[in-house]
Scaffold this motif. Structure first.
Motif, PDB file in Angstrom:
ATOM      1  N   CYS A 172      59.340  53.374  83.721  1.00 54.19           N
ATOM      2  CA  CYS A 172      59.055  53.771  85.076  1.00 54.19           C
ATOM      3  C   CYS A 172      57.756  53.598  85.407  1.00 54.19           C
ATOM      4  O   CYS A 172      57.140  54.878  85.784  1.00 54.19           O
ATOM      5  N   TRP A 173      57.010  52.834  85.509  1.00 52.88           N
ATOM      6  CA  TRP A 173      55.482  52.361  85.358  1.00 52.88           C
ATOM      7  C   TRP A 173      55.092  52.699  86.833  1.00 52.88           C
ATOM      8  O   TRP A 173      53.856  53.464  86.919  1.00 52.88           O
ATOM      9  N   THR A 174      55.685  52.433  87.890  1.00 47.75           N
ATOM     10  CA  THR A 174      55.315  52.669  89.238  1.00 47.75           C
ATOM     11  C   THR A 174      55.218  54.133  89.226  1.00 47.75           C
ATOM     12  O   THR A 174      54.212  54.807  90.082  1.00 47.75           O
ATOM     13  N   ASP A 175      56.448  54.699  89.091  1.00 46.03           N
ATOM     14  CA  ASP A 175      56.462  56.382  89.100  1.00 46.03           C
ATOM     15  C   ASP A 175      55.376  57.067  88.527  1.00 46.03           C
ATOM     16  O   ASP A 175      54.487  58.099  88.999  1.00 46.03           O
ATOM     17  N   ALA A 176      54.877  56.438  87.186  1.00 48.40           N
ATOM     18  CA  ALA A 176      53.819  57.042  86.396  1.00 48.40           C
ATOM     19  C   ALA A 176      52.502  56.986  87.161  1.00 48.40           C
ATOM     20  O   ALA A 176      51.870  57.639  87.193  1.00 48.40           O
ATOM     21  N   ALA A 177      52.232  55.594  87.618  1.00 53.41           N
ATOM     22  CA  ALA A 177      51.036  55.473  88.431  1.00 53.41           C
ATOM     23  C   ALA A 177      50.858  56.275  89.678  1.00 53.41           C
ATOM     24  O   ALA A 177      49.801  56.586  90.011  1.00 53.41           O
ATOM     25  N   ALA A 178      51.906  56.478  90.278  1.00 55.23           N
ATOM     26  CA  ALA A 178      52.084  57.138  91.526  1.00 55.23           C
ATOM     27  C   ALA A 178      51.364  58.696  91.249  1.00 55.23           C
ATOM     28  O   ALA A 178      50.854  59.395  91.943  1.00 55.23           O
ATOM     29  N   LEU A 179      51.528  59.036  89.978  1.00 53.60           N
ATOM     30  CA  LEU A 179      51.168  60.568  89.671  1.00 53.60           C
ATOM     31  C   LEU A 179      49.504  60.578  89.651  1.00 53.60           C
ATOM     32  O   LEU A 179      48.891  61.507  89.766  1.00 53.60           O
ATOM     33  N   LEU A 180      48.819  59.264  89.273  1.00 52.54           N
ATOM     34  CA  LEU A 180      47.640  59.287  89.185  1.00 52.54           C
ATOM     35  C   LEU A 180      46.939  58.849  90.552  1.00 52.54           C
ATOM     36  O   LEU A 180      45.680  58.919  90.689  1.00 52.54           O
ATOM     37  N   THR A 181      47.672  58.386  91.709  1.00 53.90           N
ATOM     38  CA  THR A 181      47.076  57.981  92.779  1.00 53.90           C
ATOM     39  C   THR A 181      46.142  58.832  93.554  1.00 53.90           C
ATOM     40  O   THR A 181      44.940  58.342  93.865  1.00 53.90           O
ATOM     41  N   ARG A 237      45.729  54.077  85.744  1.00 54.93           N
ATOM     42  CA  ARG A 237      46.784  53.536  86.726  1.00 54.93           C
ATOM     43  C   ARG A 237      46.793  52.141  86.635  1.00 54.93           C
ATOM     44  O   ARG A 237      47.927  51.612  86.658  1.00 54.93           O
ATOM     45  N   THR A 238      45.775  51.406  86.363  1.00 51.42           N
ATOM     46  CA  THR A 238      45.560  50.194  86.402  1.00 51.42           C
ATOM     47  C   THR A 238      46.448  49.700  85.092  1.00 51.42           C
ATOM     48  O   THR A 238      47.231  48.641  85.115  1.00 51.42           O
ATOM     49  N   ALA A 239      46.318  50.303  83.993  1.00 45.46           N
ATOM     50  CA  ALA A 239      46.604  50.015  82.711  1.00 45.46           C
ATOM     51  C   ALA A 239      48.249  50.111  82.756  1.00 45.46           C
ATOM     52  O   ALA A 239      48.922  49.306  82.128  1.00 45.46           O
ATOM     53  N   LEU A 240      48.695  50.983  83.612  1.00 49.64           N
ATOM     54  CA  LEU A 240      50.457  51.227  83.798  1.00 49.64           C
ATOM     55  C   LEU A 240      50.751  50.064  84.609  1.00 49.64           C
ATOM     56  O   LEU A 240      52.023  49.512  84.156  1.00 49.64           O
TER      57      LEU A 240
END
Length: 265
Positions: A30-39, A54-57
């Motif tokens: 769930c990379w998009t959801d994980a990245a959203a936590l860092l936005t 965030r980029t790495a995810l």
């Protein structure tokens, strides 16, 4: 830069609730959801590490799914723009190299020269003690093995990455270095050594709960095991592959040989 800002390595988050949540999502694809936590953190100058993570995810999403290239590029440009020091800039360059590698190895677009250039830039920027250095060594090994078809150059890079991962306690990266060193051993006909490396990679991924990396580890170990164990391992890999919605997409070729072309991570 934090060691969690790595698409091919990292930790389960330790005592940090945010990092634990990111790991749970990432490990299930769930990379998009994980990245959203860092936005909320990734656009601030003080949070260059969050921008790289965030980029790495999102780069990892590209490599595992073949999708999300524009989102990864946008995140990467932000990380490059707000980098504060050489370690931040080196980490961002490492992600640019990985994104270019992924595009090339998946056949999206030939960006091999960009991958080499970006990873070379990262090597010049990162200090020898940087926690990103082992990941960089690993990725330079990937480029040597899969883009340059130079396993003799990949092996020392993987060994450096392995030693660095051990020194920094990066257990997940060790699962990658074990696997790729084992693949080179199998290529050289050293089946016992290959079996040991593949088994260790699988053990680590199962212990960490890295679900999206478990099916590839099972399939890899099957290549070094005799029957009927090889068939059992492939069946379990297929079960997980379908459970996760066909991720990673490139594994389909190994599990269902007529369907697609694999990459290697």
């Amino acid at each position: 830069m934090a060691d969690t800002a790595m698409s091919g390595a990292g930790t389960t988050g330790g005592d940090d609730p945010l990092q634990r949540a990111i790991w749970r999502l990432r490990s299930r694809g769930c990379w998009t959801d994980a990245a959203a936590l860092l936005t909320p953190h990734a656009g601030r100058a003080a949070s260059a590490a969050a921008a790289v993570q965030r980029t790495a995810l999102l780069v990892e999403r590209c490599l595992f799914t073949g999708q999300g290239w524009a989102e990864a590029e946008d995140a990467l440009r932000i990380a490059e723009a707000i980098a504060q020091d050489d370690d931040d800039r080196g980490a961002a360059a490492c992600e640019r190299g990985q994104l270019a590698y992924a595009a090339t190895v998946l056949g999206v677009r030939d960006r091999a020269d960009e991958a080499r250039s970006a990873l070379g830039r990262a090597a010049a920027l990162l200090s020898p003690e940087s926690r990103t250095r082992p990941l960089l060594d690993f990725r330079r090994g990937l480029v040597a093995e899969h883009l340059a078809d130079a396993p003799q150059s990949a092996r020392p890079a993987y060994h450096r990455a392995h030693a660095g991962a051990e020194a920094h306690g990066d257990t997940l990266l060790l699962s990658f270095t074990w696997r790729h060193l084992a693949a080179l051993a199998l290529r050289d006909g050293e089946v016992a050594e290959a079996r040991k490396g593949f088994a260790e990679s699988l053990r680590i991924r199962e212990d960490l709960g890295f679900l999206i990396g478990t099916a590839p580890a099972l399939a890899a170990l099957a290549e070094a095991e005799p029957e009927p164990e090889a068939t059992r391992l492939r069946a379990e890999a297929r079960r997980l592959f379908h459970l996760l919605g066909g991720i990673p997409t490139w594994l389909a070729d190994q599990l269902h040989p007529a369907e697609s072309t694999p990459a290697s991570v």
